[in-house]
Design an enzyme around this catalytic site. Structure first.
Site, PDB file in Angstrom:
ATOM      1  N   TYR A 144      44.061  36.023  45.901  1.00  0.00           N
ATOM      2  CA  TYR A 144      42.440  36.776  45.137  1.00  0.00           C
ATOM      3  C   TYR A 144      42.498  35.790  43.764  1.00  0.00           C
ATOM      4  CZ  TYR A 144      39.997  40.229  42.907  1.00  0.00           C
ATOM      5  OH  TYR A 144      38.415  40.449  41.592  1.00  0.00           O
ATOM      6  N   ASP A 239      45.690  28.504  40.008  1.00  0.00           N
ATOM      7  CA  ASP A 239      45.590  30.163  39.647  1.00  0.00           C
ATOM      8  C   ASP A 239      46.320  30.649  38.835  1.00  0.00           C
ATOM      9  OD1 ASP A 239      43.577  32.511  38.796  1.00  0.00           O
ATOM     10  OD2 ASP A 239      42.963  32.846  40.997  1.00  0.00           O
ATOM     11  N   LYS A 267      43.746  36.634  31.187  1.00  0.00           N
ATOM     12  CA  LYS A 267      45.383  38.053  31.461  1.00  0.00           C
ATOM     13  C   LYS A 267      45.548  37.761  30.026  1.00  0.00           C
ATOM     14  CE  LYS A 267      45.512  39.517  36.221  1.00  0.00           C
ATOM     15  NZ  LYS A 267      44.872  40.453  36.478  1.00  0.00           N
TER      16      LYS A 267
HETATM   17  C1  LIG Z   1      45.510  35.207  39.909  1.00  0.00           C
HETATM   18  C2  LIG Z   1      43.765  36.176  39.904  1.00  0.00           C
HETATM   19  N1  LIG Z   1      43.003  35.237  39.613  1.00  0.00           N
HETATM   20  C3  LIG Z   1      41.576  35.831  39.561  1.00  0.00           C
HETATM   21  C4  LIG Z   1      41.699  36.986  39.197  1.00  0.00           C
HETATM   22  C5  LIG Z   1      40.098  37.398  38.463  1.00  0.00           C
HETATM   23  O1  LIG Z   1      40.679  37.941  37.307  1.00  0.00           O
HETATM   24  P1  LIG Z   1      39.642  39.241  36.355  1.00  0.00           P
HETATM   25  O2  LIG Z   1      39.794  40.671  37.097  1.00  0.00           O
HETATM   26  O3  LIG Z   1      39.880  39.041  34.327  1.00  0.00           O
HETATM   27  O4  LIG Z   1      38.237  37.909  36.829  1.00  0.00           O
HETATM   28  C6  LIG Z   1      42.610  37.869  38.774  1.00  0.00           C
HETATM   29  C7  LIG Z   1      43.239  39.380  39.168  1.00  0.00           C
HETATM   30  O5  LIG Z   1      43.560  40.185  39.369  1.00  0.00           O
HETATM   31  C8  LIG Z   1      44.221  36.947  39.884  1.00  0.00           C
HETATM   32  O6  LIG Z   1      45.180  37.600  39.746  1.00  0.00           O
END
Ligand SMILES: Cc1ncc(COP(=O)(O)O)c(C=O)c1O
Length: 427
Positions: A144, A239, A267
């Site tokens: 994700y 990511d 985060k």
């Molecule tokens: C690996 C990863 N990338 C991107 C995101 C998206 O972040 P946000 O929820 O702050 O938009 C998340 C959210 O859980 C994530 O775990």
């Protein structure tokens, strides 16, 4: 556990907020119950509107590595707000956090702050496309990367939990540019790269996957991606929105010694306030507006309160021995839960990288989305509810990661293991 005030608030919320929540995984739907409404938190504990206390392994889905309301972070935010909540103009705080991030994360030579992980990955992809002049991107099923159109394809946790791998509203014309490979399977990547030669702008990957449960990369997987990208002129994006400053101060790239071209963060670098960031090689980042032509912007980007919370958090993470202590706590609780399951004769497959861990309700190894999807989600739902009754707050889905924070005490962890032992026996 149903709590009268939480139940009442949820019923009220359903009238004004779609599904009663502002982010789908909060809804507890996949475990067949209603969400608790949270009033406050402190250290490793969250407290619901009915006054019940829970040991928290969600940690706001990752940011709260220090535990909730660390006094140093709270004091810094309080002091910052007195100077103004937002200016829409540059501040020194942005330079401070940018330099801390550059110092920590091997691949990052320049960084742009945004307000969420979704924005970070969406913008990183636009930049990779601008840099390479190519349209296609490659991601992995079960990973994700936020909810932007191009990335909402085979997207793990939230989407998987609700059985909507491809969301309505994502134009097919856009989704067709997103190629999907199998996590931990380099052959699947090589096949897609060969079939789409010269057209792939970037490979984006969670270098330790955390959105199909916790799935570590197999030996050689990240190195293999690095070689393929270098050979084919593809931008490799890690990511690290979840894993950054979580599995090590410098993230997965420090822990595994593989350096991508670009990295996305979120985060933890916001210390609980809304922040995301993307960064990488100067050569790529210099193409970003206003230095270059690839447009990206944000009213609240680099917000002074969020920068302050991030700076204070990173200062505390940098203290000697922090990650060693967190590693010991995490190993203790993850191994304790795995042993409790084994002793109860209940088959689970346990995974952990640093303070990210998962108990998969599967007797077989989990290494990609297909193997994760075979888990017994009904048994997980029963376990989740039983743990909640014991005062342990886990993420309400099998396909999520549990997070340990530095404020979890040995007693908290022992209480968690004892609760797990009781719950596994009862399954
Ligand atoms: C690996 C990863 N990338 C991107 C995101 C998206 O972040 P946000 O929820 O702050 O938009 C998340 C959210 O859980 C994530 O775990």
């Amino acid at each position: 556990m149903q709590n009268s005030r939480s139940t009442k608030l949820f019923q009220q919320a359903l009238q004004s907020i779609p599904g009663g929540v502002n982010s789908p995984v909060r809804a507890f739907r996949s475990v067949g119950s209603d969400p608790l409404f949270i009033k406050k938190a402190a250290g490793p504990r969250i407290y619901d509107e009915d006054g019940n206390a829970f040991i928290d392994y969600v940690g706001s889905w990752g940011p709260m590595i220090l535990g909730h309301c660390h006094p140093q972070v709270v004091a810094a935010i309080k002091a910052a707000v007195d100077n103004g909540a937002s200016f829409g103009a540059p501040t020194e705080l942005e330079i401070t956090l940018a330099e801390m991030v550059i110092d920590a994360v091997p691949s990052i030579e320049m960084v742009r702050m945004v307000s969420s992980g979704t924005e970070a990955t969406m913008s990183a992809i636009r930049l990779a496309r601008g840099y390479t002049g190519r349209d296609n991107i490659l991601k992995f099923s079960g990973c994700y990367h936020g909810h932007s159109d191009a990335l909402l394809v085979k997207a793990g946790s939230g989407a998987a939990t609700f059985g909507v791998p491809d969301s309505p509203g994502v134009p097919a014309d856009l989704a067709k540019h997103t190629l999907t490979a199998i996590y931990n399977d380099l052959d699947s990547v090589r096949a897609l790269v060969a079939a789409n030669k010269g057209s792939i702008a970037c490979i984006i990957v969670e270098p330790v996957a955390g959105n199909m449960g916790t799935v570590p990369p197999k030996e050689g997987f990240l190195e293999g991606l690095r070689s393929i990208c270098s050979e084919e002129g593809i931008v490799l994006i890690f990511d690290e929105v979840m894993s950054g400053f979580r599995v090590a101060y410098g993230g997965v790239q420090e822990l595994y010694g593989v350096t991508p071209d670009m990295t996305t963060l979120g985060k933890i670098i916001g210390g609980g306030l809304p922040v995301g960031a993307f960064g990488g090689k100067k050569e790529i980042m210099s193409l970003l507006s206003p230095a270059g032509g690839v447009y990206q912007a944000g009213t609240l980007s680099g917000n002074p309160l969020a920068m302050t919370a991030g700076i204070e958090t990173l200062k505390l993470l940098k203290q000697p021995g922090f990650y060693q202590k967190l590693e010991e706590k995490s190993a203790f609780v993850a191994e304790g839960i795995a042993k409790a399951a084994k002793d109860a004769g209940f088959p689970i497959y346990s995974t952990r990288v640093g303070s990210m861990f998962c108990a998969f309700f599967s007797k077989d190894p989990v290494y990609d989305w297909d193997s994760a999807a075979k888990c017994d989600t009904k048994a997980f739902a029963a376990y989740f509810k039983a743990m909640l009754n014991e005062g342990i707050y886990l993420a309400p889905s099998q396909f999520e990661t549990a997070f340990v924070g530095i404020s979890h005490s040995t007693e908290d962890l022992e209480q968690t293991i004892a609760a797990a032992a009781k719950c596994f026996k009862a399954l």
